[in-house]
Design a protein around this motif. Structure first.
Motif, short mmCIF file in Angstrom:
data_model
loop_
_atom_site.label_atom_id
_atom_site.label_comp_id
_atom_site.label_asym_id
_atom_site.label_seq_id
_atom_site.Cartn_x
_atom_site.Cartn_y
_atom_site.Cartn_z
N ARG A 55 74.55 -54.26 21.69
CA ARG A 55 75.89 -53.71 21.56
C ARG A 55 76.03 -52.97 20.24
N LEU A 56 76.87 -51.97 20.26
CA LEU A 56 77.07 -51.11 19.10
C LEU A 56 78.53 -51.09 18.69
N SER A 57 78.77 -51.08 17.40
CA SER A 57 80.14 -50.94 16.90
C SER A 57 80.60 -49.50 17.08
N ARG A 58 81.90 -49.31 17.03
CA ARG A 58 82.47 -47.99 17.28
C ARG A 58 82.53 -47.20 15.98
N LEU B 220 75.09 -40.00 25.51
CA LEU B 220 75.88 -41.02 26.20
C LEU B 220 76.63 -41.91 25.20
N VAL B 221 75.96 -42.29 24.12
CA VAL B 221 76.63 -43.12 23.11
C VAL B 221 77.73 -42.33 22.41
N THR B 222 77.46 -41.07 22.10
CA THR B 222 78.47 -40.22 21.46
C THR B 222 79.72 -40.11 22.33
N ASN B 223 79.52 -39.89 23.62
CA ASN B 223 80.66 -39.81 24.54
C ASN B 223 81.43 -41.13 24.58
N ALA B 224 80.70 -42.25 24.60
CA ALA B 224 81.37 -43.55 24.66
C ALA B 224 82.20 -43.81 23.41
N LEU B 225 81.74 -43.34 22.28
CA LEU B 225 82.48 -43.54 21.03
C LEU B 225 83.77 -42.73 20.99
N ARG C 83 86.70 -53.34 20.96
CA ARG C 83 85.75 -53.22 22.06
C ARG C 83 84.48 -52.51 21.59
N LEU C 84 83.33 -53.08 21.92
CA LEU C 84 82.05 -52.51 21.53
C LEU C 84 81.48 -51.62 22.63
N VAL C 85 80.45 -50.89 22.29
CA VAL C 85 79.72 -50.07 23.26
C VAL C 85 78.46 -50.82 23.65
N GLY C 86 78.25 -51.01 24.95
CA GLY C 86 77.08 -51.72 25.43
C GLY C 86 75.97 -50.76 25.83
N VAL C 87 74.73 -51.12 25.53
CA VAL C 87 73.57 -50.29 25.89
C VAL C 87 72.55 -51.18 26.60
#
Length: 207
Positions: free
Chosen positions: A10-13, A49-54, A62-66
């Motif tokens: 998981r990634l922080s925003r 994909l991560v850039t769009n999710a952020l 809420r975190l970003v899941g990968v």
């Protein structure tokens, strides 16, 4: 179809999560023996994909899941990025003077296939993209076993090539676990957790 082998995190925003995602993916693909060309495309897709999710508006915290998965039977690398936002991802064709909005257009051009799905538990969605990875097919003629079961005389698939095991040693970890030390016929060696899965085959197996 075989069960995919996967890595989740998981990634922080924050903006620094994009290079962090690329670095983690690079490390995972190196361990899986994915070649440089496929790896570079995968890193570019994951970055988009991560850039769009952020950029998606989500509830606080809420975190970003990968999820990174390899499907050996299909020779496919699958990338998934999940966020807690609403809406449907759509490919845009921005004007020449627009500086953003090309993320999914790039994903569509580079991926073998891509799509999205609502998360089965929780809110939000998962956008996924799949890449053909011939290196995975190359490794598929071996068997997946725990590192502690590898024996001298077998060949181990690592970083895109088969390596003949010359000797195997074990070392006790301070935590109580076990580390396996594999020494190969080319003089190199690797230390690995005893439970980590490795792809192996008999030394006399056809290349």
């Amino acid at each position: 179809m075989s069960e995919p082998y996967e890595v989740k995190f998981r990634l922080s925003r924050r903006r620094s999560s994009v290079p962090r995602a690329r670095a983690l993916l690079h490390s995972v693909l190196g361990d899986w023996g994915i070649g440089q060309e496929t790896g570079e495309v995968a890193e570019l897709i994951l970055s988009e994909l991560v850039t769009n999710a952020l950029r998606v508006r989500v509830p606080n915290g809420r975190l970003v899941g990968v999820r990174i998965a390899r499907l050996l039977d299909e020779g496919v690398l699958r990338l998934e990025v999940s966020d807690a936002g609403d809406g449907k991802p759509e490919v845009r064709k921005p004007e020449e003077d627009e500086t953003c909005g090309r993320g999914l257009l790039l994903v569509e051009a580079l991926a073998h296939r891509w799509g999205y799905e609502r998360r089965s538990c929780g809110i939000g969605k998962t956008i996924w993209a799949e890449l053909k990875a011939p290196d995975l097919m190359s490794a598929h003629d071996g068997a997946e076993v725990a590192a502690c079961t590898v024996r001298a005389g077998q060949s181990v698939w690592r970083r895109g090539a088969w390596h003949l095991v010359r000797s195997v040693d074990t070392q006790q970890q301070a935590s109580g676990g076990l580390t396996v030390v594999l020494r190969f016929d080319d003089g190199s060696a690797v230390r690995i957790d005893a439970a980590e899965p490795l792809t192996v085959r008999a030394a006399n197996a056809a290349p």
